[in-house]
Design a protein around this motif. Sequence first.
Motif, PDB file in Angstrom:
ATOM      1  N   PRO A  75       0.836  -1.207   0.000  1.00 10.87           N
ATOM      2  CA  PRO A  75       0.000   0.000   0.000  1.00 10.87           C
ATOM      3  C   PRO A  75       0.866   1.251   0.000  1.00 10.87           C
ATOM      4  O   PRO A  75       1.896   1.311   0.685  1.00 10.87           O
ATOM      5  CB  PRO A  75      -0.795  -0.124   1.300  1.00 10.87           C
ATOM      6  N   VAL A  76       0.485   2.245  -0.786  1.00 13.31           N
ATOM      7  CA  VAL A  76       1.173   3.535  -0.835  1.00 13.31           C
ATOM      8  C   VAL A  76       0.273   4.614  -0.243  1.00 13.31           C
ATOM      9  O   VAL A  76       0.702   5.421   0.572  1.00 13.31           O
ATOM     10  CB  VAL A  76       1.566   3.887  -2.284  1.00 13.31           C
ATOM     11  N   ALA A  77      -0.967   4.644  -0.686  1.00 15.03           N
ATOM     12  CA  ALA A  77      -1.986   5.565  -0.183  1.00 15.03           C
ATOM     13  C   ALA A  77      -3.331   4.934  -0.523  1.00 15.03           C
ATOM     14  O   ALA A  77      -3.401   3.872  -1.143  1.00 15.03           O
ATOM     15  CB  ALA A  77      -1.831   6.947  -0.810  1.00 15.03           C
ATOM     16  N   SER A  78      -4.410   5.581  -0.129  1.00 13.87           N
ATOM     17  CA  SER A  78      -5.736   5.046  -0.412  1.00 13.87           C
ATOM     18  C   SER A  78      -5.916   4.897  -1.924  1.00 13.87           C
ATOM     19  O   SER A  78      -5.790   5.866  -2.680  1.00 13.87           O
ATOM     20  CB  SER A  78      -6.807   5.980   0.151  1.00 13.87           C
ATOM     21  N   GLY A  79      -6.180   3.681  -2.368  1.00 15.09           N
ATOM     22  CA  GLY A  79      -6.388   3.426  -3.780  1.00 15.09           C
ATOM     23  C   GLY A  79      -5.120   3.341  -4.606  1.00 15.09           C
ATOM     24  O   GLY A  79      -5.188   3.209  -5.830  1.00 15.09           O
ATOM     25  N   ILE A  80      -3.950   3.399  -3.955  1.00 14.11           N
ATOM     26  CA  ILE A  80      -2.672   3.356  -4.675  1.00 14.11           C
ATOM     27  C   ILE A  80      -1.785   2.280  -4.056  1.00 14.11           C
ATOM     28  O   ILE A  80      -1.588   2.259  -2.840  1.00 14.11           O
ATOM     29  CB  ILE A  80      -1.935   4.713  -4.619  1.00 14.11           C
ATOM     30  N   ARG A  81      -1.282   1.404  -4.900  1.00 11.11           N
ATOM     31  CA  ARG A  81      -0.385   0.342  -4.432  1.00 11.11           C
ATOM     32  C   ARG A  81       0.749   0.167  -5.432  1.00 11.11           C
ATOM     33  O   ARG A  81       0.595   0.406  -6.632  1.00 11.11           O
ATOM     34  CB  ARG A  81      -1.143  -0.976  -4.266  1.00 11.11           C
ATOM     35  N   ASP A  82       1.894  -0.244  -4.910  1.00 11.97           N
ATOM     36  CA  ASP A  82       3.009  -0.655  -5.758  1.00 11.97           C
ATOM     37  C   ASP A  82       2.944  -2.161  -5.913  1.00 11.97           C
ATOM     38  O   ASP A  82       2.943  -2.894  -4.920  1.00 11.97           O
ATOM     39  CB  ASP A  82       4.352  -0.257  -5.139  1.00 11.97           C
ATOM     40  N   GLU A  83       2.896  -2.610  -7.159  1.00 12.27           N
ATOM     41  CA  GLU A  83       2.840  -4.041  -7.439  1.00 12.27           C
ATOM     42  C   GLU A  83       4.178  -4.492  -7.998  1.00 12.27           C
ATOM     43  O   GLU A  83       4.610  -4.013  -9.045  1.00 12.27           O
ATOM     44  CB  GLU A  83       1.724  -4.342  -8.447  1.00 12.27           C
ATOM     45  N   ILE A  84       4.835  -5.397  -7.272  1.00 13.36           N
ATOM     46  CA  ILE A  84       6.104  -5.965  -7.734  1.00 13.36           C
ATOM     47  C   ILE A  84       5.786  -7.317  -8.355  1.00 13.36           C
ATOM     48  O   ILE A  84       5.167  -8.170  -7.709  1.00 13.36           O
ATOM     49  CB  ILE A  84       7.116  -6.107  -6.584  1.00 13.36           C
ATOM     50  N   ARG A  85       6.200  -7.488  -9.604  1.00 14.99           N
ATOM     51  CA  ARG A  85       5.858  -8.697 -10.351  1.00 14.99           C
ATOM     52  C   ARG A  85       7.089  -9.547 -10.606  1.00 14.99           C
ATOM     53  O   ARG A  85       8.186  -9.019 -10.824  1.00 14.99           O
ATOM     54  CB  ARG A  85       5.223  -8.318 -11.697  1.00 14.99           C
ATOM     55  N   ALA A  86       6.891 -10.838 -10.586  1.00 15.64           N
ATOM     56  CA  ALA A  86       7.941 -11.793 -10.926  1.00 15.64           C
ATOM     57  C   ALA A  86       7.329 -12.862 -11.825  1.00 15.64           C
ATOM     58  O   ALA A  86       6.125 -13.135 -11.745  1.00 15.64           O
ATOM     59  CB  ALA A  86       8.538 -12.416  -9.666  1.00 15.64           C
ATOM     60  N   PRO A  87       8.146 -13.480 -12.678  1.00 14.08           N
ATOM     61  CA  PRO A  87       7.615 -14.496 -13.604  1.00 14.08           C
ATOM     62  C   PRO A  87       6.971 -15.663 -12.874  1.00 14.08           C
ATOM     63  O   PRO A  87       7.295 -15.969 -11.721  1.00 14.08           O
ATOM     64  CB  PRO A  87       8.860 -14.937 -14.383  1.00 14.08           C
ATOM     65  N   LEU A  88       6.070 -16.332 -13.577  1.00 11.74           N
ATOM     66  CA  LEU A  88       5.369 -17.480 -13.019  1.00 11.74           C
ATOM     67  C   LEU A  88       6.350 -18.610 -12.730  1.00 11.74           C
ATOM     68  O   LEU A  88       7.180 -18.966 -13.565  1.00 11.74           O
ATOM     69  CB  LEU A  88       4.297 -17.953 -14.008  1.00 11.74           C
ATOM     70  N   SER A  89       6.278 -19.145 -11.534  1.00 14.65           N
ATOM     71  CA  SER A  89       7.122 -20.274 -11.132  1.00 14.65           C
ATOM     72  C   SER A  89       6.366 -21.047 -10.067  1.00 14.65           C
ATOM     73  O   SER A  89       5.377 -20.569  -9.513  1.00 14.65           O
ATOM     74  CB  SER A  89       8.470 -19.792 -10.590  1.00 14.65           C
ATOM     75  N   GLU A  90       6.851 -22.251  -9.773  1.00 14.91           N
ATOM     76  CA  GLU A  90       6.156 -23.075  -8.782  1.00 14.91           C
ATOM     77  C   GLU A  90       6.348 -22.565  -7.363  1.00 14.91           C
ATOM     78  O   GLU A  90       5.435 -22.616  -6.544  1.00 14.91           O
ATOM     79  CB  GLU A  90       6.634 -24.531  -8.893  1.00 14.91           C
ATOM     80  N   SER A  91       7.545 -22.078  -7.066  1.00 16.72           N
ATOM     81  CA  SER A  91       7.835 -21.604  -5.711  1.00 16.72           C
ATOM     82  C   SER A  91       7.999 -20.092  -5.701  1.00 16.72           C
ATOM     83  O   SER A  91       8.205 -19.460  -6.742  1.00 16.72           O
ATOM     84  CB  SER A  91       9.112 -22.268  -5.179  1.00 16.72           C
ATOM     85  N   LEU A  92       7.894 -19.523  -4.518  1.00 15.26           N
ATOM     86  CA  LEU A  92       8.000 -18.079  -4.350  1.00 15.26           C
ATOM     87  C   LEU A  92       9.384 -17.594  -4.776  1.00 15.26           C
ATOM     88  O   LEU A  92      10.396 -18.063  -4.248  1.00 15.26           O
ATOM     89  CB  LEU A  92       7.745 -17.706  -2.887  1.00 15.26           C
ATOM     90  N   PRO A  93       9.483 -16.648  -5.712  1.00 21.41           N
ATOM     91  CA  PRO A  93      10.795 -16.124  -6.137  1.00 21.41           C
ATOM     92  C   PRO A  93      11.548 -15.486  -4.976  1.00 21.41           C
ATOM     93  O   PRO A  93      10.952 -14.871  -4.086  1.00 21.41           O
ATOM     94  CB  PRO A  93      10.424 -15.082  -7.197  1.00 21.41           C
TER      95      PRO A  93
END
Length: 506
Positions: A75-93
């Motif tokens: 969360p950054v502010a109301s209605g605002i978030r930073d989304e960190i993306r990583a490629p699809l994999s079986e386990s958590l990157p």
Amino acid sequence: MAETKREIERKYEATARTELPDLTRAPGVASVEDRGVAELDAVYYDTPDLRLAADSLTLRRRTGGGDAGWHLKFPVASGIRDEIRAPLSESLPKALAGLVRSRTRAESVVPVVRLRSSRQVHHLVDDTGALLAELSVDTVHANRLPEGPDTSWTEIEVELADDAEPGILDAVDRRLRKAGIRPSSSASKLARALEETADQAPEADESPVADDDTAGGRVLAYVREQVDAIVALDPAVRRDLPDSVHQMRVACRRLRSAFKSYRKVLDRTATDPIGDELKWLAGELGFARDQEVLHARLRARIDELPRTLALGPVRARLRIWNNAHSGGARRKALAALDSARHLALLDALDALLADPPLRKDAQDAPEPVLARAVLKDYDRLATRVDHALAHHTGHDRDLAMHDARKAAKRARYAAEAARPSLGKAAKRFAKRVKAVQSLLGDHQDSVVAREALRDLGIQAHAAGESAFTWGLLHGQEEAAGAAGEREFPEVWAKASAPELREPLTH
């Protein structure tokens, strides 16, 4: 490799019968394009006790749609978030595992909710065909994992397109509200799923915490604030966000100072070992922050020089020097955050808050207890200032002024912690002491800059370059330090005025 996207969106309640209004009547929207239906399947992960959800973080592995993969949202502010993306994999990157470690600690993340959504996508575009926002109508089915209850609902999301003006969300919002569509009461799909599939209300926190109207209660509230900051800033430092290292160091220092200043409230036998670990962490982070500040100072000095006085490749030399120092500094900071020692420190802070080592004064009214602590720190500062002023200009005075700076910082932090109890008197005191701290900080920065400039001059000379500019800048820093020393007595006189301390004695 993980990538970051700033997500700005608004969510609305809907039903299967909800009809969208004509959104081309929203200013700026020329047309609404139907982009079809996407079937999304997301599994959300958290610790068994939902530590990520407690801090409004979401971690999911999603298939379907155009952004399949792992997503971690802050969360950054109301209605605002930073989304960190990583490629699809079986386990958590690993990259995402590090970003949640200050919350998860030694706990593994496990599946807690599965969301399957049928998403009807609409693109809102302007008269040039540029995307303004994406509106989706989501029919959601949520299952609590591993074998918990389920729930279903329909909602509307409007997400701002990259580089679009945020005002478009207001325009769309007005049209939706006019059609009777109201904002969602849940901040996220996960929050709603957890609430609607909870099998029982969460147990009340029975940790022993002092009453807020006592000295112990006020000190613990300040301690908790700094602990929360350290935990929240851990991923910010890992992401190399602006000023994150500095803010994390400040939280460490404030917490350590509170333990020292309020030793009549919290037992030193419990807080001293934690204070030592906070000093270690601040020190490990300090290499990166100190290098950043020093480089900015030297670069500004060079920028202020007339071109005729910048002899040789001074900018290139500074860049080479900074790269050699800053890379290692960042690696050192990240290694500290990844260490077992850091996690042990976070656990120790949690344990302290869960079972605070309160002393007798903790049960007293906060005003006299906190005021005495602030004044004691002031007396300590006054002694160090007298010691610094007794020295002539030179190495010994530099050291004494640096010691006085540290004492000023502690007195200021003590006053800031006491401000909710002591009000304007503590605010005025902190402001004057901060002026002392700032002047002494500038003086110390000039001392450190002189050492760096000497090294740069030696390196330049050894490489066959002119060392003239580095010597010139060294002289400027000497002059800056001397000016600070001349100004110091006047700044201290304002901070030591009787009318500043008297309100704290009553």
